[in-house]
Scaffold this motif. Structure first.
Motif, short mmCIF file in Angstrom:
data_model
loop_
_atom_site.label_atom_id
_atom_site.label_comp_id
_atom_site.label_asym_id
_atom_site.label_seq_id
_atom_site.Cartn_x
_atom_site.Cartn_y
_atom_site.Cartn_z
N ALA A 139 0.82 -1.21 0.00
CA ALA A 139 0.00 0.00 0.00
C ALA A 139 0.85 1.26 0.00
O ALA A 139 0.49 2.27 -0.64
N ASP A 140 1.98 1.25 0.69
CA ASP A 140 2.82 2.46 0.76
C ASP A 140 3.78 2.58 -0.42
O ASP A 140 4.49 3.57 -0.56
N GLY A 141 3.83 1.54 -1.28
CA GLY A 141 4.70 1.60 -2.45
C GLY A 141 6.15 1.30 -2.19
O GLY A 141 6.97 1.32 -3.10
N ASP A 142 6.52 1.00 -0.92
CA ASP A 142 7.92 0.74 -0.60
C ASP A 142 8.37 -0.66 -0.98
O ASP A 142 9.57 -0.92 -1.11
N THR A 143 7.44 -1.60 -1.13
CA THR A 143 7.77 -2.95 -1.56
C THR A 143 7.33 -3.11 -3.01
O THR A 143 6.16 -2.89 -3.33
N ARG A 144 8.28 -3.49 -3.86
CA ARG A 144 7.99 -3.54 -5.29
C ARG A 144 8.54 -4.81 -5.92
O ARG A 144 9.60 -5.32 -5.52
N LEU A 145 7.80 -5.32 -6.89
CA LEU A 145 8.28 -6.41 -7.74
C LEU A 145 9.15 -5.82 -8.83
O LEU A 145 8.75 -4.86 -9.51
N PHE B 194 12.76 -8.40 -5.79
CA PHE B 194 11.92 -7.57 -4.94
C PHE B 194 12.77 -6.47 -4.33
O PHE B 194 13.93 -6.67 -3.99
N GLN B 195 12.16 -5.30 -4.18
CA GLN B 195 12.80 -4.17 -3.51
C GLN B 195 11.98 -3.83 -2.27
O GLN B 195 10.77 -3.59 -2.38
N ASP C 122 11.98 -1.09 0.20
CA ASP C 122 12.52 0.23 0.52
C ASP C 122 13.94 0.32 -0.04
O ASP C 122 14.13 0.32 -1.24
N ASN C 123 14.98 0.37 0.80
CA ASN C 123 16.36 0.52 0.31
C ASN C 123 17.04 -0.81 -0.02
O ASN C 123 18.08 -0.82 -0.68
N VAL C 124 16.50 -1.91 0.45
CA VAL C 124 17.14 -3.22 0.30
C VAL C 124 16.41 -4.04 -0.75
O VAL C 124 15.17 -4.06 -0.80
N GLY C 125 17.17 -4.72 -1.61
CA GLY C 125 16.56 -5.54 -2.63
C GLY C 125 17.26 -6.88 -2.77
O GLY C 125 18.41 -7.06 -2.35
N ILE C 126 16.55 -7.84 -3.37
CA ILE C 126 17.13 -9.13 -3.72
C ILE C 126 16.69 -9.45 -5.14
O ILE C 126 15.52 -9.28 -5.50
N THR C 127 17.65 -9.86 -5.98
CA THR C 127 17.35 -10.11 -7.38
C THR C 127 17.99 -11.41 -7.84
O THR C 127 19.06 -11.82 -7.35
N ALA C 128 17.33 -12.05 -8.79
CA ALA C 128 17.89 -13.19 -9.51
C ALA C 128 18.12 -12.74 -10.95
O ALA C 128 17.27 -12.06 -11.54
N ASN C 129 19.27 -13.10 -11.51
CA ASN C 129 19.64 -12.63 -12.84
C ASN C 129 20.16 -13.79 -13.68
O ASN C 129 20.85 -14.69 -13.16
#
Length: 223
Positions: free
Chosen positions: A105-111, A177-178, A180-187
């Motif tokens: 809802a706050d937009g801080d968590t993003r796909l 996923f992001q 806020d400031n921390v993210g984890i990604t698969a590439n």
């Protein structure tokens, strides 16, 4: 408060990333790989997050990226069982377009969903051979040898079947996923250049191209 948060998200930021690679090299012209050849390595570097829209950003970066593969040579008749690990190290420049889809809802968590090209330059690495050969113990380590190639050219100096082409290029596909400031990604890094020196990109039956799965943590610094 909502306007301030939206403004902060719309500004360019710098980030750091690092994580685990599972690298491989194709074994034929069709781009096939052997899963038993997967080689653990690493990725680490910096990137910029340049907003193009509220849900789209351009992310160029500079990475140290370990690639390569491992091969087992086994022969009971010759009393031979050797593991050969080729682990070249590249300085890589990816340029990814990244979609950021809000899932909170706050937009801080993003796909995160992204793709883009990369170019890379071999700067080091080693080949490790360990096991038994004709019944004798083998444990050798040597530096990767590079030829003096230039991109998209088959008229390279200093070619050799025991060497790698220094330049690599290809495409990245990523998801994550992001928070806020921390993210984890698969590439997934899909190499398009034939990295094996002594053969060209168009006619050779031997097509050695980098394939790299990565999982990384990243941190975006506030302005």
């Amino acid at each position: 408060m909502g306007m301030m948060a939206m403004t902060a998200r719309s500004q360019a930021r710098i980030g750091i990333r690092g994580g685990l690679n599972l690298a491989n090299v194709t074994t034929d012209k069709d781009g096939n790989t052997d899963n038993s050849h997967l080689l653990p390595s690493f990725n680490a570097g910096v990137f910029a997050d340049l907003p193009l829209a509220d849900e789209l950003a351009l992310q160029p970066g500079i990475l140290l990226n370990g690639k390569g593969s491992k091969v087992n040579i086994r022969s009971g008749a010759l009393n031979t069982d050797m593991d050969i690990r080729m682990n070249p190290l590249y300085l890589e420049v990816p340029v990814n377009f990244v979609g950021k889809i809000p899932i909170s809802a706050d937009g801080d968590t993003r796909l995160l969903l992204g793709a883009g090209p990369y170019a890379a330059f071999g700067i080091g690495g080693n080949v490790r051979t360990k096991g038994t050969f004709l019944g004798g113990d083998v444990d050798e380590k040597s530096s990767i040898e590079w030829d003096d190639d230039t991109p998209f050219s088959n008229d390279d100096r200093n070619q050799g079947w025991n060497k790698l082409k220094r330049f690599d290029y290809g495409a990245n596909l990523m998801a994550g996923f992001q928070f806020d400031n921390v993210g984890i990604t698969a590439n997934y890094g899909l190499g398009l250049a034939n990295i094996h020196s002594g053969s060209d990109n168009d006619n050779s039956e031997w097509k050695s191209r980098n394939r790299v799965w990565s999982i990384s943590l990243n941190y975006l610094f506030d302005d």
